[in-house]
Design an enzyme around this catalytic site. Structure first.
Site, mmCIF file in Angstrom:
data_model
loop_
_atom_site.group_PDB
_atom_site.id
_atom_site.type_symbol
_atom_site.label_atom_id
_atom_site.label_comp_id
_atom_site.label_asym_id
_atom_site.label_seq_id
_atom_site.Cartn_x
_atom_site.Cartn_y
_atom_site.Cartn_z
ATOM 1 N N ASP A 1 -10.893 10.731 -4.819
ATOM 2 C CA ASP A 1 -12.099 11.570 -4.876
ATOM 3 C C ASP A 1 -11.902 12.684 -5.891
ATOM 4 O OD1 ASP A 1 -10.040 12.711 -3.164
ATOM 5 O OD2 ASP A 1 -11.474 14.343 -2.906
ATOM 6 N N ASP B 1 -2.298 11.874 -2.712
ATOM 7 C CA ASP B 1 -2.388 13.338 -2.651
ATOM 8 C C ASP B 1 -2.660 13.884 -4.054
ATOM 9 O OD1 ASP B 1 -1.900 13.437 0.073
ATOM 10 O OD2 ASP B 1 0.279 13.537 -0.189
ATOM 11 N N LYS C 1 -3.472 22.164 -7.595
ATOM 12 C CA LYS C 1 -3.027 23.302 -8.426
ATOM 13 C C LYS C 1 -2.217 22.796 -9.611
ATOM 14 C CE LYS C 1 -2.902 26.658 -4.743
ATOM 15 N NZ LYS C 1 -2.135 27.128 -3.616
ATOM 16 N N GLU D 1 4.807 4.803 3.864
ATOM 17 C CA GLU D 1 4.269 6.107 4.269
ATOM 18 C C GLU D 1 5.421 7.082 4.470
ATOM 19 O OE1 GLU D 1 1.205 7.676 4.562
ATOM 20 O OE2 GLU D 1 2.600 9.301 4.945
ATOM 21 N N GLU E 1 0.857 -1.193 0.000
ATOM 22 C CA GLU E 1 0.000 0.000 0.000
ATOM 23 C C GLU E 1 0.886 1.233 0.000
ATOM 24 O OE1 GLU E 1 -2.412 1.049 3.405
ATOM 25 O OE2 GLU E 1 -3.758 2.231 2.139
HETATM 26 C C1 LIG Z 1 -4.447 11.770 1.272
HETATM 27 S S1 LIG Z 1 -3.513 10.711 2.300
HETATM 28 C C2 LIG Z 1 -4.402 9.154 2.187
HETATM 29 C C3 LIG Z 1 -4.054 8.219 3.304
HETATM 30 C C4 LIG Z 1 -4.800 6.861 3.266
HETATM 31 N N1 LIG Z 1 -4.475 6.118 2.064
HETATM 32 C C5 LIG Z 1 -6.291 7.061 3.348
HETATM 33 O O1 LIG Z 1 -6.996 6.870 2.333
HETATM 34 O O2 LIG Z 1 -6.761 7.407 4.443
HETATM 35 C C6 LIG Z 1 -2.095 10.394 1.288
HETATM 36 C C7 LIG Z 1 -0.967 9.764 2.086
HETATM 37 O O3 LIG Z 1 0.075 9.399 1.198
HETATM 38 C C8 LIG Z 1 1.331 9.773 1.762
HETATM 39 N N2 LIG Z 1 2.231 9.973 0.615
HETATM 40 C C9 LIG Z 1 2.078 10.886 -0.365
HETATM 41 N N3 LIG Z 1 3.051 10.774 -1.290
HETATM 42 C C10 LIG Z 1 3.845 9.746 -0.871
HETATM 43 C C11 LIG Z 1 5.006 9.148 -1.397
HETATM 44 N N4 LIG Z 1 5.552 9.586 -2.552
HETATM 45 N N5 LIG Z 1 5.574 8.128 -0.721
HETATM 46 C C12 LIG Z 1 5.020 7.674 0.438
HETATM 47 N N6 LIG Z 1 3.906 8.209 0.983
HETATM 48 C C13 LIG Z 1 3.324 9.226 0.343
HETATM 49 C C14 LIG Z 1 1.030 11.028 2.542
HETATM 50 O O4 LIG Z 1 1.973 11.286 3.548
HETATM 51 C C15 LIG Z 1 -0.366 10.701 3.109
HETATM 52 O O5 LIG Z 1 -0.277 10.040 4.356
#
Ligand SMILES: C[S@@+](CC[C@H](N)C(=O)[O-])C[C@H]1O[C@@H](n2cnc3c(N)ncnc32)[C@H](O)[C@@H]1O
Length: 207
Positions: free
Chosen positions: A148, A112, A116, A62, A37
């Site tokens: 989303d 994420d 923008k 993460e 994941e």
């Molecule tokens: C919007 S959150 C979604 C978290 C979880 N999947 C959920 O649906 O509740 C996106 C997560 O991805 C992590 N993340 C973003 N880019 C990443 C990367 N390149 N490598 C590891 N983690 C990343 C962020 O720190 C964040 O915790």
């Protein structure tokens, strides 16, 4: 009162201890399908899925220290032996450490969106990262995505479409930990469902 988060060395992989391509059998202490994941957040999906599929092995990636520490503490307290987590940047981790044809399923839920336009280059989904995901997937391995964000979803669909026959779209089934009306039961999905945001899902199989 803030709860003290514990470290659990048996579940937390340290990037500094890795040396070249990972041997998943060594990491999990057994063979079995490997799920990764990307962007685990608070690890709600990872934990529920690992409990629902005890014969499979689950690795969470993460980047954010705060979520990583929270996830380590939770995984440790749940006492599951088929889950590991690493705090690192996912794209570099795949490139440097994940062997070819070694992963049965990638789960990428609510990546994420960087809404923008000038930040779009920070999005995880891009041609180079998709190439890495495909390299790491086994034949018949799956890539499952939920977001989303309509514009990001469109970008992801376009990237998949140019793969032609390397990928086949398959039905997206809800996961083990999903409650009624949910797809994956992550913290972000639960928040967005309350806000009545549309949710987009995509699952593909490597042919
Ligand atoms: C919007 S959150 C979604 C978290 C979880 N999947 C959920 O649906 O509740 C996106 C997560 O991805 C992590 N993340 C973003 N880019 C990443 C990367 N390149 N490598 C590891 N983690 C990343 C962020 O720190 C964040 O915790």
């Amino acid at each position: 009162m803030t709860r003290l988060l514990k470290d659990y060395p048996s579940v937390a992989l340290k990037p500094e201890n890795l040396d070249g391509r990972i041997d998943f059998v060594r990491i999990f202490g057994r063979s079995g399908p490997v799920h990764i994941e990307i962007g685990t957040g608070k690890a709600t999906f990872l934990l529920n899925q690992a409990r629902g599929q005890p014969d499979d092995n689950f690795l969470g990636i993460e980047w954010a220290r705060k979520y990583y520490r929270y996830a380590v503490d939770r995984i440790g307290r749940w006492g599951l032996t088929n889950v590991r987590i690493i705090r690192t940047e996912a794209a570099a981790f795949l490139t440097d450490f994940v062997p070819d044809n070694s992963v049965s399923c990638f789960h990428i839920y609510f990546p994420d969106p960087w809404p923008k336009r000038r930040h779009h280059k920070r999005r995880f989904f891009c041609a180079a990262n998709l190439e890495q995901l495909l390299r790491c997937l086994k034949k018949d391995g799956q890539l499952r995505i939920v977001t989303d964000h309509a514009d990001y979803f469109e970008q992801i669909e376009k990237l998949m479409a140019v793969q032609g026959e390397r990928l086949e779209e398959i039905e997206f089934f809800p996961t083990a930990g999903a409650d009624r009306g949910e797809w994956v039961g992550t913290n972000f999905e639960r928040k967005y469902l309350k806000d009545q945001r549309p949710i987009y899902t995509l699952a593909v199989r490597k042919t």
